[in-house]
Scaffold this motif. Sequence first.
Motif, PDB file in Angstrom:
ATOM      1  N   ILE A 227      -5.803  -1.735   3.425  1.00 46.32           N
ATOM      2  CA  ILE A 227      -5.733  -2.154   2.024  1.00 46.32           C
ATOM      3  C   ILE A 227      -6.709  -1.352   1.172  1.00 46.32           C
ATOM      4  O   ILE A 227      -6.382  -0.952   0.046  1.00 46.32           O
ATOM      5  N   ARG A 228      -7.897  -1.113   1.677  1.00 45.34           N
ATOM      6  CA  ARG A 228      -8.849  -0.288   0.927  1.00 45.34           C
ATOM      7  C   ARG A 228      -8.276   1.098   0.666  1.00 45.34           C
ATOM      8  O   ARG A 228      -8.444   1.664  -0.421  1.00 45.34           O
ATOM      9  N   ALA A 229      -7.596   1.657   1.659  1.00 42.80           N
ATOM     10  CA  ALA A 229      -7.006   2.986   1.477  1.00 42.80           C
ATOM     11  C   ALA A 229      -5.933   2.963   0.398  1.00 42.80           C
ATOM     12  O   ALA A 229      -5.831   3.892  -0.419  1.00 42.80           O
ATOM     13  N   LEU A 230      -5.123   1.902   0.372  1.00 34.35           N
ATOM     14  CA  LEU A 230      -4.079   1.791  -0.645  1.00 34.35           C
ATOM     15  C   LEU A 230      -4.682   1.598  -2.033  1.00 34.35           C
ATOM     16  O   LEU A 230      -4.208   2.179  -3.014  1.00 34.35           O
ATOM     17  N   TRP A 231      -5.713   0.760  -2.126  1.00 37.78           N
ATOM     18  CA  TRP A 231      -6.292   0.430  -3.429  1.00 37.78           C
ATOM     19  C   TRP A 231      -7.226   1.516  -3.958  1.00 37.78           C
ATOM     20  O   TRP A 231      -7.248   1.790  -5.152  1.00 37.78           O
ATOM     21  N   GLU A 232      -8.020   2.098  -3.077  1.00 37.03           N
ATOM     22  CA  GLU A 232      -9.042   3.042  -3.522  1.00 37.03           C
ATOM     23  C   GLU A 232      -8.515   4.473  -3.617  1.00 37.03           C
ATOM     24  O   GLU A 232      -9.131   5.320  -4.262  1.00 37.03           O
ATOM     25  N   GLY A 233      -7.390   4.759  -2.973  1.00 37.83           N
ATOM     26  CA  GLY A 233      -6.805   6.092  -3.070  1.00 37.83           C
ATOM     27  C   GLY A 233      -6.225   6.335  -4.449  1.00 37.83           C
ATOM     28  O   GLY A 233      -5.781   5.405  -5.122  1.00 37.83           O
ATOM     29  N   PRO A 234      -6.179   7.583  -4.893  1.00 38.97           N
ATOM     30  CA  PRO A 234      -5.740   7.889  -6.259  1.00 38.97           C
ATOM     31  C   PRO A 234      -4.230   7.927  -6.463  1.00 38.97           C
ATOM     32  O   PRO A 234      -3.760   7.904  -7.595  1.00 38.97           O
ATOM     33  N   LYS A 235      -3.447   7.983  -5.388  1.00 36.76           N
ATOM     34  CA  LYS A 235      -2.006   8.176  -5.519  1.00 36.76           C
ATOM     35  C   LYS A 235      -1.278   6.834  -5.653  1.00 36.76           C
ATOM     36  O   LYS A 235      -1.626   5.865  -4.972  1.00 36.76           O
ATOM     37  N   PRO A 236      -0.255   6.753  -6.513  1.00 38.72           N
ATOM     38  CA  PRO A 236       0.539   5.528  -6.609  1.00 38.72           C
ATOM     39  C   PRO A 236       1.368   5.312  -5.350  1.00 38.72           C
ATOM     40  O   PRO A 236       1.844   6.274  -4.732  1.00 38.72           O
ATOM     41  N   VAL A 237       1.536   4.042  -4.975  1.00 36.12           N
ATOM     42  CA  VAL A 237       2.253   3.680  -3.749  1.00 36.12           C
ATOM     43  C   VAL A 237       3.360   2.686  -4.100  1.00 36.12           C
ATOM     44  O   VAL A 237       3.108   1.682  -4.775  1.00 36.12           O
ATOM     45  N   VAL A 238       4.565   2.954  -3.616  1.00 38.80           N
ATOM     46  CA  VAL A 238       5.716   2.083  -3.849  1.00 38.80           C
ATOM     47  C   VAL A 238       6.152   1.503  -2.504  1.00 38.80           C
ATOM     48  O   VAL A 238       6.362   2.243  -1.543  1.00 38.80           O
ATOM     49  N   ALA A 239       6.282   0.180  -2.436  1.00 43.98           N
ATOM     50  CA  ALA A 239       6.791  -0.479  -1.230  1.00 43.98           C
ATOM     51  C   ALA A 239       8.297  -0.654  -1.352  1.00 43.98           C
ATOM     52  O   ALA A 239       8.797  -1.076  -2.395  1.00 43.98           O
ATOM     53  N   ALA A 240       9.020  -0.319  -0.280  1.00 39.23           N
ATOM     54  CA  ALA A 240      10.462  -0.537  -0.210  1.00 39.23           C
ATOM     55  C   ALA A 240      10.702  -1.627   0.823  1.00 39.23           C
ATOM     56  O   ALA A 240      10.511  -1.401   2.019  1.00 39.23           O
ATOM     57  N   VAL A 241      11.102  -2.810   0.371  1.00 40.83           N
ATOM     58  CA  VAL A 241      11.158  -3.984   1.238  1.00 40.83           C
ATOM     59  C   VAL A 241      12.603  -4.388   1.520  1.00 40.83           C
ATOM     60  O   VAL A 241      13.343  -4.766   0.609  1.00 40.83           O
ATOM     61  N   GLU A 242      12.975  -4.299   2.777  1.00 44.02           N
ATOM     62  CA  GLU A 242      14.229  -4.846   3.286  1.00 44.02           C
ATOM     63  C   GLU A 242      13.868  -5.878   4.359  1.00 44.02           C
ATOM     64  O   GLU A 242      12.842  -5.746   5.036  1.00 44.02           O
ATOM     65  N   GLY A 243      14.689  -6.873   4.554  1.00 42.10           N
ATOM     66  CA  GLY A 243      14.447  -7.832   5.618  1.00 42.10           C
ATOM     67  C   GLY A 243      13.193  -8.649   5.389  1.00 42.10           C
ATOM     68  O   GLY A 243      12.885  -9.057   4.267  1.00 42.10           O
ATOM     69  N   PHE A 244      12.428  -8.869   6.478  1.00 44.13           N
ATOM     70  CA  PHE A 244      11.267  -9.753   6.415  1.00 44.13           C
ATOM     71  C   PHE A 244      10.034  -9.044   5.866  1.00 44.13           C
ATOM     72  O   PHE A 244       9.737  -7.905   6.223  1.00 44.13           O
ATOM     73  N   ALA A 245       9.294  -9.750   5.017  1.00 45.25           N
ATOM     74  CA  ALA A 245       7.931  -9.389   4.629  1.00 45.25           C
ATOM     75  C   ALA A 245       7.137 -10.685   4.736  1.00 45.25           C
ATOM     76  O   ALA A 245       7.017 -11.438   3.770  1.00 45.25           O
ATOM     77  N   PHE A 246       6.649 -10.963   5.942  1.00 47.28           N
ATOM     78  CA  PHE A 246       5.993 -12.231   6.236  1.00 47.28           C
ATOM     79  C   PHE A 246       4.502 -12.019   6.440  1.00 47.28           C
ATOM     80  O   PHE A 246       4.079 -11.003   6.998  1.00 47.28           O
ATOM     81  N   GLY A 247       3.696 -13.004   6.046  1.00 52.71           N
ATOM     82  CA  GLY A 247       2.272 -12.983   6.333  1.00 52.71           C
ATOM     83  C   GLY A 247       1.624 -11.694   5.893  1.00 52.71           C
ATOM     84  O   GLY A 247       1.663 -11.305   4.716  1.00 52.71           O
ATOM     85  N   ALA A 248       1.004 -10.998   6.866  1.00 50.82           N
ATOM     86  CA  ALA A 248       0.347  -9.732   6.554  1.00 50.82           C
ATOM     87  C   ALA A 248       1.338  -8.705   6.026  1.00 50.82           C
ATOM     88  O   ALA A 248       0.960  -7.796   5.278  1.00 50.82           O
ATOM     89  N   GLY A 249       2.625  -8.833   6.386  1.00 43.62           N
ATOM     90  CA  GLY A 249       3.638  -7.930   5.851  1.00 43.62           C
ATOM     91  C   GLY A 249       3.845  -8.131   4.366  1.00 43.62           C
ATOM     92  O   GLY A 249       3.997  -7.166   3.606  1.00 43.62           O
ATOM     93  N   ALA A 250       3.857  -9.405   3.943  1.00 38.08           N
ATOM     94  CA  ALA A 250       3.950  -9.680   2.510  1.00 38.08           C
ATOM     95  C   ALA A 250       2.718  -9.153   1.790  1.00 38.08           C
ATOM     96  O   ALA A 250       2.817  -8.536   0.720  1.00 38.08           O
ATOM     97  N   ALA A 251       1.543  -9.394   2.371  1.00 33.79           N
ATOM     98  CA  ALA A 251       0.307  -8.915   1.753  1.00 33.79           C
ATOM     99  C   ALA A 251       0.291  -7.395   1.665  1.00 33.79           C
ATOM    100  O   ALA A 251      -0.185  -6.824   0.673  1.00 33.79           O
ATOM    101  N   LEU A 252       0.802  -6.729   2.693  1.00 28.68           N
ATOM    102  CA  LEU A 252       0.855  -5.261   2.678  1.00 28.68           C
ATOM    103  C   LEU A 252       1.736  -4.761   1.543  1.00 28.68           C
ATOM    104  O   LEU A 252       1.380  -3.814   0.829  1.00 28.68           O
ATOM    105  N   ALA A 253       2.890  -5.390   1.360  1.00 27.78           N
ATOM    106  CA  ALA A 253       3.767  -4.986   0.258  1.00 27.78           C
ATOM    107  C   ALA A 253       3.083  -5.209  -1.087  1.00 27.78           C
ATOM    108  O   ALA A 253       3.122  -4.350  -1.971  1.00 27.78           O
ATOM    109  N   LEU A 254       2.440  -6.367  -1.243  1.00 29.15           N
ATOM    110  CA  LEU A 254       1.806  -6.702  -2.516  1.00 29.15           C
ATOM    111  C   LEU A 254       0.603  -5.821  -2.813  1.00 29.15           C
ATOM    112  O   LEU A 254       0.186  -5.719  -3.974  1.00 29.15           O
ATOM    113  N   ALA A 255       0.048  -5.174  -1.794  1.00 27.86           N
ATOM    114  CA  ALA A 255      -1.081  -4.271  -2.012  1.00 27.86           C
ATOM    115  C   ALA A 255      -0.639  -2.957  -2.636  1.00 27.86           C
ATOM    116  O   ALA A 255      -1.473  -2.180  -3.105  1.00 27.86           O
ATOM    117  N   CYS A 256       0.657  -2.700  -2.657  1.00 25.49           N
ATOM    118  CA  CYS A 256       1.166  -1.464  -3.253  1.00 25.49           C
ATOM    119  C   CYS A 256       1.244  -1.595  -4.773  1.00 25.49           C
ATOM    120  O   CYS A 256       1.228  -2.700  -5.314  1.00 25.49           O
TER     121      CYS A 256
END
Length: 263
Positions: free
Chosen positions: A94-123
């Motif tokens: 998460i620090r790498a996603l937030w502190e890095g300078p490049k924009p990140v887009v999550a492409a979500v198909e199927g399940f995004a549960f628990g830490a998976g949901a949090a990972l998507a929302l960190a983008c």
Amino acid sequence: MGELPGEPRSVLVEDRGPVRVLTLNRPGRHNAIDLELRVVLAEAVEEAMGRERVRALVLTGAGRSFCSGGDISTMRRQPAAEARPRAVAAQRVIRALWEGPKPVVAAVEGFAFGAGAALALACDRVVAAADATFSTAFTGVGLAGDMGVFASLPARIGPAKARQLLMLPRRIGGTEAFELGLADAVTEPGGALAAALADAERLAAGPPLALAAVKHTLNRPPGPPGAVLDHEIDVQTGLFDTADFAEGVAAFHDRRPAVFRGR
């Protein structure tokens, strides 16, 4: 798809022009996050953030799901001191996603549960298929949540709704996720990656320094309004003295698309 030299294939890496696609690659377990995957993913994000030719990232999952959360088959009761390295490794992603300078887009198909949901929302942007399924799910195994969910979830939907979804988790389809603000766009089933790539290409054509400044400023801890204004002055005046700003002004006057180079 390829992989970075020396990396296991738990994360696939593919460059599509200036867009780097990172694919969680444990499809047999719906891309559940074990310790190896979180370490490899953190390294892949950090490496991409440091590459000048990479201008935007897309994060997705192989097979039928984005990410079903932490791999429960690798979890057991243990003292806090033993559990800490696992938790620190997750937060490194998460620090790498937030502190890095490049924009990140999550492409979500199927399940995004628990830490998976949090990972998507960190983008920075979340594109979800209409039949995707989100759930915080942490309390189902007696945990509260990690991977930045206590920052990203209330930032997206407000603290009151975040409290309810964390304390009374439920399954949320892609269309409802878009309506709630968990996702920024919704597509037909199977269309999330293509839409995310199109968004990432637009971001990759944008001004890298300005986009990095947007990320940094929005990720700062909240402070008094006056401090926010002071920070905006510092950021904006710094960007005035860049080649990208000069190019943007020139392109406006020339009535042509700007070509930003991050300088």
